[in-house]
Design a protein around this motif. Structure first.
Motif: not given
Ligand SMILES: Cc1cc2nc3c(=O)[nH]c(=O)nc-3n(C[C@H](O)[C@H](O)[C@H](O)COP(=O)(O)OP(=O)(O)OC[C@H]3O[C@@H](n4cnc5c(N)ncnc54)[C@H](O)[C@@H]3O)c2cc1C
Length: 377
Positions: A43, A94, A276, A289, A32
């Motif tokens: 949100g 978060r 994502d 999420i 990370e």
């Molecule tokens: C405006 C907005 C509002 C939202 N509201 C909601 C909501 O209310 N409820 C909901 O369920 N979802 C919501 N979402 C969506 C939600 O935030 C994401 O879908 C969710 O966080 C995806 O999880 P993830 O684990 O894929 O990514 P993340 O939780 O973003 O985790 C990715 C991790 O990878 C790390 N990372 C990135 N690049 C590297 C690298 N090169 N090397 C090492 N680490 C790295 C980052 O630091 C991060 O910690 C919202 C999104 C947006 C844009």
């Protein structure tokens, strides 16, 4: 030392996969880039499915201070409509959630390496995955999980975002009257160029998160503060909520270019794309999420069942596409003038529409292995 699995990204999806894999006796390294969890643009709404998955991971969101969310309100111009949520929901920052997930991953035996960014992910001639870190160290594993959220690895890009969405998040301490009026509701506000949501989170504060297409932000001189004033003009409900509110961050945190509607179709052997990096559902659904946890759970189940990653990714895409397309269709509706004008009126006449939409834009439970199954396959 070589690991069996390397996970890139320690957000919701990466941590969920790491915990489940480690609990199944696999040796997992998670990388990370942030030294400690920080605020993310989100949100912070946790849907019923997200809560079930977090519960299966033994994350006690109530103990962490999560706020129950019972109702959803929709506000456009001067109209607002309310409907009870058809599932139990909560909200949690978060920072708190990600901290708990990383701690649970460490407790499960995952080798968590924070404060290191992965700069490239490549394959060796023998078929292993090599993650090169920003300090030059190379971590090698036979399987990799790509969970870097909004940030793409150069060799595995997602398509560009033609609408050029920009998203912001700000915390406020609302005035006592407005906090009482907001109560345990998640409010969605519509305005030209995008939408925003406000809801209470732990600590007696409120999260305001909004998205806007770049061309509308440009009309406000690319200034978030000017656009926020414009949002309040277009949506007096928001102006009312923010009257007397104290901003709690010096400026909003922001992220740009969000490829809403993206669903990954292909991957390579031994590379599972989750969160994502697998699919990006429009934010108004509050379901990102849940999708992240769902994709992590499905990928772990596929890996443990020796299902090749390309087959898994194709199957995941097929199962996610209906919800994704419906969510995009609804997003188009709330992003056009007519949709914004008639939606709150329709909801007053037929509040069930909101419940039905909320249900349909969620990940169908039948298409996923049960939450408990993922941890103990
Ligand atoms: C405006 C907005 C509002 C939202 N509201 C909601 C909501 O209310 N409820 C909901 O369920 N979802 C919501 N979402 C969506 C939600 O935030 C994401 O879908 C969710 O966080 C995806 O999880 P993830 O684990 O894929 O990514 P993340 O939780 O973003 O985790 C990715 C991790 O990878 C790390 N990372 C990135 N690049 C590297 C690298 N090169 N090397 C090492 N680490 C790295 C980052 O630091 C991060 O910690 C919202 C999104 C947006 C844009």
């Amino acid at each position: 030392m070589q690991d069996e699995i390397v996970i890139l990204g320690g957000g919701v999806a990466g941590c969920a996969a790491a915990i489940a894999l480690a609990r199944n006796g696999r040796t997992v390294r998670l990388i990370e880039r942030e030294p400690t969890p920080r605020h993310k643009v989100c949100g912070e709404f946790l849907s019923g499915e997200a809560l079930e998955d977090l519960d299966a991971l033994e994350i006690d969101v109530v103990a962490l201070g999560a706020v129950p969310i019972a109702n959803v309100r929709l506000a456009a111009a001067r109209r607002a409509a309310e409907a009870p949520l058809p599932f139990p929901a909560k909200s949690l920052t978060r920072k708190t959630l990600d901290t708990a997930l990383l701690a649970e991953a460490k407790a499960a035996g995952v080798r968590v390496e924070c404060g290191r960014s992965v700069e490239s992910l490549t394959r060796t001639p023998a078929g292993n995955w090599q993650a090169r870190l920003d300090n030059g160290v190379v971590r090698e594993a036979s399987t990799a999980f790509l969970a870097t959220g909004k940030h793409d690895m150069r060799s595995f890009p997602r398509p560009d975002d033609p609408q050029r969405w920009v998203a912001f998040k700000m915390y406020y301490r609302l005035s006592p009257n407005q906090a009482a009026d907001l109560d345990n509701a998640s409010e969605l506000m519509l305005y030209p160029g995008g939408y925003g949501g406000i809801q209470p989170v732990e600590g007696g504060i409120a999260n305001l998160c909004w998205v806007v297409q770049q061309k509308y932000l440009a009309r406000a001189g690319n200034r978030w503060d000017k656009f926020l004033l414009q949002m309040q003009k277009d949506c007096p409900h928001l102006a009312m909520r923010l009257e007397g509110a104290e901003p709690l961050l010096a400026k909003p945190i922001t992220v740009a270019r969000i490829p809403y509607g993206f669903v990954r179709s292909t991957t390579e052997d031994g590379l599972y794309c989750i969160g994502d990096q697998a699919a990006v559902i429009p934010s108004f659904t509050g379901d990102g999420i849940s999708v992240a946890l769902h994709t992590a759970r499905c990928a772990v189940a596929a890996f443990l069942a020796d299902e090749p990653a390309p087959l898994f990714q194709a199957r995941l895409r097929t199962s996610l596409l209906p919800q994704m397309r419906l969510a995009e269709f609804a997003a188009d509706g709330i992003n056009n003038t007519l949709g914004r004008a008639v939606l709150p009126f329709c909801l007053r006449v037929w509040p069930g529409v909101m419940r039905v939409t909320a249900r349909l834009t969620r990940v169908a439970a039948a298409q996923a292995p049960a939450a408990s199954q993922a941890v103990c396959v």
